[in-house]
Design a protein around this motif. Structure first.
Motif, PDB file in Angstrom:
ATOM      1  N   ALA B 240      35.926  36.813  45.317  1.00  0.00           N
ATOM      2  CA  ALA B 240      36.042  38.148  45.919  1.00  0.00           C
ATOM      3  C   ALA B 240      36.573  39.172  44.909  1.00  0.00           C
ATOM      4  O   ALA B 240      36.682  40.352  45.231  1.00  0.00           O
ATOM      5  CB  ALA B 240      36.957  38.084  47.135  1.00  0.00           C
ATOM      6  N   ASP B 241      36.912  38.697  43.712  1.00  0.00           N
ATOM      7  CA  ASP B 241      37.478  39.545  42.663  1.00  0.00           C
ATOM      8  C   ASP B 241      38.729  40.274  43.172  1.00  0.00           C
ATOM      9  O   ASP B 241      38.875  41.486  43.032  1.00  0.00           O
ATOM     10  CB  ASP B 241      36.424  40.563  42.172  1.00  0.00           C
ATOM     11  N   LYS B 242      39.611  39.490  43.801  1.00  0.00           N
ATOM     12  CA  LYS B 242      40.873  40.038  44.328  1.00  0.00           C
ATOM     13  C   LYS B 242      42.025  39.210  43.775  1.00  0.00           C
ATOM     14  O   LYS B 242      42.867  38.706  44.518  1.00  0.00           O
ATOM     15  CB  LYS B 242      40.886  39.976  45.869  1.00  0.00           C
ATOM     16  N   GLN B 243      42.056  39.062  42.472  1.00  0.00           N
ATOM     17  CA  GLN B 243      43.023  38.135  41.869  1.00  0.00           C
ATOM     18  C   GLN B 243      44.422  38.726  41.743  1.00  0.00           C
ATOM     19  O   GLN B 243      45.388  38.005  41.532  1.00  0.00           O
ATOM     20  CB  GLN B 243      42.533  37.696  40.492  1.00  0.00           C
ATOM     21  N   LYS B 244      44.536  40.043  41.841  1.00  0.00           N
ATOM     22  CA  LYS B 244      45.858  40.658  41.723  1.00  0.00           C
ATOM     23  C   LYS B 244      46.343  41.120  43.089  1.00  0.00           C
ATOM     24  O   LYS B 244      45.554  41.578  43.914  1.00  0.00           O
ATOM     25  CB  LYS B 244      45.800  41.859  40.767  1.00  0.00           C
ATOM     26  N   GLY B 245      47.630  41.012  43.287  1.00  0.00           N
ATOM     27  CA  GLY B 245      48.229  41.489  44.531  1.00  0.00           C
ATOM     28  C   GLY B 245      48.068  40.495  45.666  1.00  0.00           C
ATOM     29  O   GLY B 245      47.821  39.308  45.452  1.00  0.00           O
ATOM     30  N   ASP B 246      48.225  41.011  46.899  1.00  0.00           N
ATOM     31  CA  ASP B 246      48.183  40.143  48.080  1.00  0.00           C
ATOM     32  C   ASP B 246      46.755  39.924  48.555  1.00  0.00           C
ATOM     33  O   ASP B 246      45.870  40.752  48.301  1.00  0.00           O
ATOM     34  CB  ASP B 246      48.965  40.804  49.223  1.00  0.00           C
TER      35      ASP B 246
END
Lengths: 150, 414
Positions: B240-246
């Motif tokens: 999902a390319d959401k590797q940073k943050g929550d």
């Protein structure tokens, strides 16, 4: 000698008092230490297995938490033998403790339902109350309703 | 042998339920040790005031006092396991608040569990494995890119998936129904190799996950054998390319469900559901069969329907399905039935699992069930947030395995 269920069932003070007045205390013996390092406050020196909560089904239905039923598998048979009971409400953990409030509620109810002589006392918080506490227990243990079972 | 991990046990009722040996056996299997924070009676006496939650059971006071000892740094542990009796309301409150307290006040991985006397070490193993991985392999979990040529095999209860990855891209996939674990793995693996146009001998490393991970890992000589919580959360934030943050990862599987809170790609709190088939992908499979449609078509059908037109009296896979069948017999539209089935599963996951983790956006749904469009739509309706379905979401475990195992290749080369 009458069989006296004490509650909390691991209270050494209550067990000693009952014994001193010539009766048999029904207890789960436990050594209470200054530091708590075991699983629970009332962790038993016993090999409780997953079968024990099933034995507890005799006293509490399956929707009752397994921890209550596991305790009841030990306390239930003591209750069946009891001629009378001494119950101390809201004691400090160092006095004796069953760990689980739901078990306390169920045991107190079952003692009342059995209609045996029962002395219920609040845990004393000062010296005068403590003297009165011991006096009331002594009086109860020497009363005719308890002695008639001898 | 992997590094020993100390897991603090915060519990009420485990010993009288007869399951303390099961907890310790599960920990031992992942080279972990259950430890109990050492507290004084004075700590217990004032804990309700300190912690702010009043409880009647002394063992819950002990549980809270032990939690405070960990937060105050008086007890040195690597992870925390919070467990109380199933069906005890007071304990459920304490368990939930203590889990949140540990999560917010420390960087320790934490998991909570409600048990019965039927809880076994096998039930707890995946949870303990995930917990110890988070404690033991933080550097591996921080990995954000796949390098080299690696494969991941996910042996699920319903399907077996395999991917081949090269230089951060998926280049081959295989997906077959799980029949015999090893045969299905071979088939999925060979299909993926073929679609990638490579030979097994060319691979730098192989990772396995899912129910059959140990068996397959053993046979194929896997470099990494890892439970699903870790690999699915890594795979989800990667795809999902959401590797940073929550982020929150939700996977409704054929036999169990996972809800995982992730921060910077590393799982924190998670729950694994697995008691009720009514909250699983199996419920949707049976619904599809009853409606006479392929499972792959059920989601699109559900999108055309309205779940509110169907009265469902039960979440149960037997009685809930019966409600759906009864609706059909009284003239209900198949699309409404499909929508009701999706809503029923989503609602159960929402009520029973998503209350146990911090749901933070983005919400990423993965696994085969994420492709049943009615299901993420139902979750969106319940959560009031957008639910992301990344590409290759059905291969999530395999992608996570291939990604993580590439970290081991790099390490060995260095």
């Amino acid at each position: 000698m009458s069989k006296i269920l004490i509650y909390p069932t691991n209270s050494l003070v209550l067990a000693d008092l009952v014994d001193r007045f010539g009766h048999e205390p029904l207890t789960i013996p436990q050594e209470i230490r200054k530091k708590v390092t075991s699983v629970g406050l009332d962790s038993p020196p016993l090999n409780i297995t997953p079968e024990d909560p099933k034995i507890g089904l005799k006293y509490a239905a399956v929707e009752v938490p397994s921890g209550v039923r596991g305790r009841m598998s030990l306390i239930g048979p003591l209750l069946e033998k009891a001629d009378a009971a001494v119950v101390v409400n809201d004691p400090e953990a160092t006095f004796g403790c069953m760990g689980c409030a739901r078990t306390n509620e169920l045991v107190n109810f079952l003692i009342r339902a059995k209609k045996i002589p029962m002395l219920e006392l609040p845990y004393p918080t000062n010296e005068d109350d403590a003297r009165d506490f011991v006096y009331k227990i002594a009086e109860f243990l020497q009363s005719s309703e308890v002695l008639k079972h001898e | 042998m992997s590094e020993n991990v100390k897991i603090a046990q915060l519990s009420c009722g485990t010993e009288y339920s007869g399951i303390q040996p099961e907890i310790e056996a599960a920990a031992k299997q992942v080279n972990a040790e259950m430890v109990f924070a050492d507290v004084d009676y004075d700590d217990i006496a004032r804990i309700e005031k300190d912690f702010g939650l009043e409880v009647a059971s002394p063992d819950l006071k002990l549980l809270m006092a032990r939690a405070k000892s960990i937060v105050d740094g008086k007890t040195d542990v690597d992870a925390v396991f919070v467990a109380t009796c199933f069906r005890c309301a007071e304990a459920a409150l304490a368990r939930s608040e203590v889990r949140r307290y540990i999560y917010e006040k420390t960087s320790l991985p934490v998991i909570s569990y409600s048990f019965t006397e039927r809880t076994t070490s096998g039930t707890l193993l995946t949870r303990m494995e995930a917990l110890t991985t988070m404690a033991r392999r933080k550097s591996l979990l921080a990995r954000e890119r796949q390098t080299g040529l690696t494969a991941g095999i996910d042996s699920g209860s319903t399907t077996t998936k395999c991917v081949i990855m090269k230089d951060n891209e998926v280049i081959g996939t295989g997906w077959v129904p799980t029949t015999k674990v090893l045969d299905s793995a071979d088939e999925a693996f060979n299909t993926a190799l073929e679609s990638a146009g490579i030979k097994q001998s060319e691979l730098d490393a192989l990772g396995t996950t899912g129910y059959g991970r140990f068996l397959i890992g053993d046979k194929l000589g896997a470099d990494l054998v890892q439970e699903e919580v870790t690999v699915n959360s890594k795979g989800a934030v990667f795809l999902a390319d959401k590797q940073k943050g929550d982020a929150t990862v939700i996977d409704i599987g054929g036999m169990d469900n996972k809800a995982i809170s992730v921060h910077d790609g590393i799982p924190g709190m998670f729950t694994l559901g697995g008691i009720c088939a009514g909250a699983s992908g199996r419920f949707l499979e049976i619904t599809a069969r009853r409606l006479g449609v392929e499972i792959t078509k059920l989601g699109d059908l559900a999108l055309k329907g309205n779940s509110k037109n169907i009265e469902m009296n039960s979440y149960c896979i037997v009685f809930g399905i019966q409600s759906l069948v009864n609706s059909l017999s009284t003239g209900a539209k198949p699309e409404d039935v499909a929508a009701a089935a999706c809503y029923s599963v989503a609602e159960q996951v929402f009520e029973q699992q998503l209350q146990e983790v911090e749901v933070k956006e983005p919400v990423i749904m993965v696994g085969g069930s994420s492709l049943i469009a009615g299901l993420p739509k139902a979750l969106e309706d319940l959560l009031h947030v957008e639910v992301h379905i990344p590409k290759y979401s059905q291969f999530i475990g395999a992608v996570g395995s291939a990604l993580l195992v590439s970290g081991l290749v790099d390490t060995s080369k260095k």
